[in-house]
Design an enzyme around this catalytic site. Structure first.
Site, PDB file in Angstrom:
ATOM      1  N   HIS A 205       0.794  -1.231   0.000  1.00 21.56           N
ATOM      2  CA  HIS A 205       0.000   0.000   0.000  1.00 21.56           C
ATOM      3  C   HIS A 205       0.824   1.277   0.000  1.00 21.56           C
ATOM      4  CE1 HIS A 205       0.896  -0.222   4.300  1.00 21.56           C
ATOM      5  NE2 HIS A 205       0.612   1.061   4.359  1.00 21.56           N
TER       6      HIS A 205
HETATM    7  C1  UD1 Z   1      -2.117   5.458   5.955  1.00 24.65           C
HETATM    8  C2  UD1 Z   1      -0.805   5.898   6.599  1.00 24.65           C
HETATM    9  C3  UD1 Z   1       0.215   4.777   6.456  1.00 24.65           C
HETATM   10  C4  UD1 Z   1      -0.324   3.476   7.011  1.00 24.65           C
HETATM   11  C5  UD1 Z   1      -1.623   3.171   6.296  1.00 24.65           C
HETATM   12  C6  UD1 Z   1      -2.254   1.879   6.743  1.00 24.65           C
HETATM   13  C7  UD1 Z   1      -0.308   8.298   6.430  1.00 24.65           C
HETATM   14  C8  UD1 Z   1       0.564   9.307   5.758  1.00 24.65           C
HETATM   15  N1  UD1 Z   1      -0.244   7.061   5.915  1.00 24.65           N
HETATM   16  O1  UD1 Z   1      -1.888   5.294   4.559  1.00 24.65           O
HETATM   17  O2  UD1 Z   1       1.370   5.130   7.191  1.00 24.65           O
HETATM   18  O3  UD1 Z   1       0.611   2.462   6.788  1.00 24.65           O
HETATM   19  O4  UD1 Z   1      -2.534   4.246   6.551  1.00 24.65           O
HETATM   20  O5  UD1 Z   1      -3.419   1.661   6.027  1.00 24.65           O
HETATM   21  O6  UD1 Z   1      -0.996   8.616   7.365  1.00 24.65           O
HETATM   22  N2  UD1 Z   1      -9.398   4.727   2.051  1.00 24.65           N
HETATM   23  C9  UD1 Z   1     -10.617   4.116   2.066  1.00 24.65           C
HETATM   24  N3  UD1 Z   1     -11.154   3.807   3.268  1.00 24.65           N
HETATM   25  C10 UD1 Z   1     -10.563   4.090   4.443  1.00 24.65           C
HETATM   26  C11 UD1 Z   1      -9.312   4.736   4.402  1.00 24.65           C
HETATM   27  C12 UD1 Z   1      -8.744   5.038   3.206  1.00 24.65           C
HETATM   28  O7  UD1 Z   1     -11.193   3.832   1.030  1.00 24.65           O
HETATM   29  O8  UD1 Z   1     -11.127   3.766   5.511  1.00 24.65           O
HETATM   30  C13 UD1 Z   1      -8.777   5.038   0.733  1.00 24.65           C
HETATM   31  C14 UD1 Z   1      -9.078   6.436   0.280  1.00 24.65           C
HETATM   32  O9  UD1 Z   1      -9.275   6.413  -1.083  1.00 24.65           O
HETATM   33  C15 UD1 Z   1      -7.806   7.186   0.605  1.00 24.65           C
HETATM   34  C16 UD1 Z   1      -6.737   6.107   0.441  1.00 24.65           C
HETATM   35  O10 UD1 Z   1      -7.381   4.900   0.838  1.00 24.65           O
HETATM   36  O11 UD1 Z   1      -7.588   8.274  -0.222  1.00 24.65           O
HETATM   37  C17 UD1 Z   1      -5.516   6.326   1.274  1.00 24.65           C
HETATM   38  O12 UD1 Z   1      -5.857   6.515   2.663  1.00 24.65           O
HETATM   39  P1  UD1 Z   1      -4.920   7.431   3.608  1.00 24.65           P
HETATM   40  O13 UD1 Z   1      -5.396   7.425   4.996  1.00 24.65           O
HETATM   41  O14 UD1 Z   1      -4.719   8.756   2.943  1.00 24.65           O
HETATM   42  O15 UD1 Z   1      -3.512   6.739   3.524  1.00 24.65           O
HETATM   43  P2  UD1 Z   1      -3.088   5.210   3.528  1.00 24.65           P
HETATM   44  O16 UD1 Z   1      -2.526   4.903   2.205  1.00 24.65           O
HETATM   45  O17 UD1 Z   1      -4.163   4.317   4.087  1.00 24.65           O
END
Ligand code: UD1
Length: 361
Positions: A205
């Site tokens: 991821h």
């Molecule tokens: C975040 C953390 C990362 C951690 C990871 C675990 C930061 C900078 N990164 O990354 O360190 O390893 O979480 O998962 O804080 N999304 C959903 N549903 C959710 C959450 C996210 O669909 O419940 C999708 C959204 O499209 C979002 C994307 O995932 O834009 C990324 O989510 P985000 O929280 O921005 O970062 P992660 O890649 O999950």
């Protein structure tokens, strides 16, 4: 002593769970659970509360997804008035996600003490958003709890006063040890028709791997090759699912067993019984070390070097040749054996809370 315990994203939940349980043993502490809402899906958040016996958050800021900076800013906007109104004595943050730095920064600006759990880890790769979050959070924290011995050196190089640093062990491993037995009841392997020690688990991821179409395609082609030797279980993170569709790469992954993100117990079960794990996660490198399962980390650096020097982890990067070479060694039974790092013994939360307890007057 009112303590705001901050969770936001998936890897935070297993770190806060043992701390909250331990704080509740002490009547002089008033722990409050604050969820920023960085992760909000059933599978990325709610399931973890159920699996880990975490109480419903006392406060939910419901920020949701946005770019890294907007998400950080949005958390700050919502967290500041909460602190002004409720006046916590301490804000405790864990790990390195956007919620970690956002809440630490608000607290520091308001003169509220900040404790950082998992301080001092460094990949020395500033292209990772998490590395920036780590450096900044550590710089403004009043109490820094570390998971491995090298972290103290990293912090001291950055000018942190050594009297603020406490080597306490790993709260995520507290949770793993507590739930290991319960995870044995998981039915996930039956559900995906796999048998113990006869499959690999993959997690991916990191933006550097999944937001780059060329890199993601190359990793998937390598995984497709490995899957000719051993079945691959691949629980897909929402970010990765989005990118697979956007880049039209689903076809390459057709021979991998793709699932929704797994809950904590299913994932722990799946990793525990895997022949090997290929990952770009931070936490999974630590979990495989404790479980004694060979781990190949598909990154060029790790902020958790103890998993390499003492554990089962090997940093392979993302080039096909290196991944194939190490995978084949593991499949031949020549995987790296490792030991358990100091203080990864299930008692880190107790050590932390003992340090936080107010000195009796
Ligand atoms: C975040 C953390 C990362 C951690 C990871 C675990 C930061 C900078 N990164 O990354 O360190 O390893 O979480 O998962 O804080 N999304 C959903 N549903 C959710 C959450 C996210 O669909 O419940 C999708 C959204 O499209 C979002 C994307 O995932 O834009 C990324 O989510 P985000 O929280 O921005 O970062 P992660 O890649 O999950």
């Amino acid at each position: 002593m009112k303590i705001f315990n901050i969770v936001g994203a998936r890897p935070n939940f297993m770190k806060i769970a043992p701390l909250l349980a331990e704080m509740k043993q002490h009547p002089e502490l008033n722990p409050v659970l604050v969820h920023t809402g960085q992760h909000y899906d059933e599978k990325m958040s709610k399931l973890f509360f159920l699996n880990l016996d975490l109480p419903k958050p006392d406060i939910d800021l419901s920020v949701g997804s946005a770019s890294s900076s907007i998400q950080t800013a949005e958390i700050m906007l919502r967290f500041e008035p909460l602190c002004q109104e409720q006046k916590p004595d301490l804000v405790l943050v864990v790990g390195d996600v956007n919620s970690t730095i956002a809440c630490a920064l608000v607290a520091a600006r308001l003169g509220i003490r900040v404790a950082h759990v998992e301080a001092g880890l460094r990949s020395y790769d500033r292209s990772m958003p998490e590395e920036i979050n780590r450096v900044l959070t550590d710089a403004i924290s009043d109490i820094l709890f570390t998971t491995e011995e090298g972290a103290k050196e990293n912090l001291m190089k950055e000018g942190v006063d050594p009297s603020k640093i406490h080597f306490v062990g790993n709260v995520m491993i507290d949770t793993l040890l507590r739930f290991r037995e319960k995870a044995e009841t998981s039915l996930i392997l039956d559900q995906v028709h796999l048998s113990k020690k006869n499959y690999a688990v993959v997690t991916l991821h990191r933006p550097s791997n999944v937001d780059d179409p060329v890199r993601l395609k190359s990793i998937l082609l390598t995984l497709a090759k490995i899957s000719q030797q051993i079945p691959i279980l691949f629980p897909v993170h929402p970010r990765t699912r989005k990118q697979l569709a956007l880049f039209g790469l689903k076809e390459i992954a057709k021979n991998l067993i793709l699932t929704e993100p797994l809950g904590y117990l299913d994932m722990l079960h799946a990793i525990s019984h895997a022949k090997m794990v290929l990952t770009d996660s931070g936490g999974v490198q630590e979990e495989t070390t404790v479980l004694g399962v060979p781990c190949l980390t598909l990154r060029s650096s790790t902020e958790r070097p103890v998993t390499i020097t003492q554990g089962t982890n090997i940093l392979v990067g993302t080039a096909e040749e290196a991944i194939m070479k190490e995978s084949l060694l593991i499949l031949e039974g020549k995987g790296k054996a490792g030991g358990i790092p100091p203080k990864w013994d299930g008692r880190a939360a107790k050590r932390i809370v003992d340090i936080l307890l107010p000195v009796p007057s």
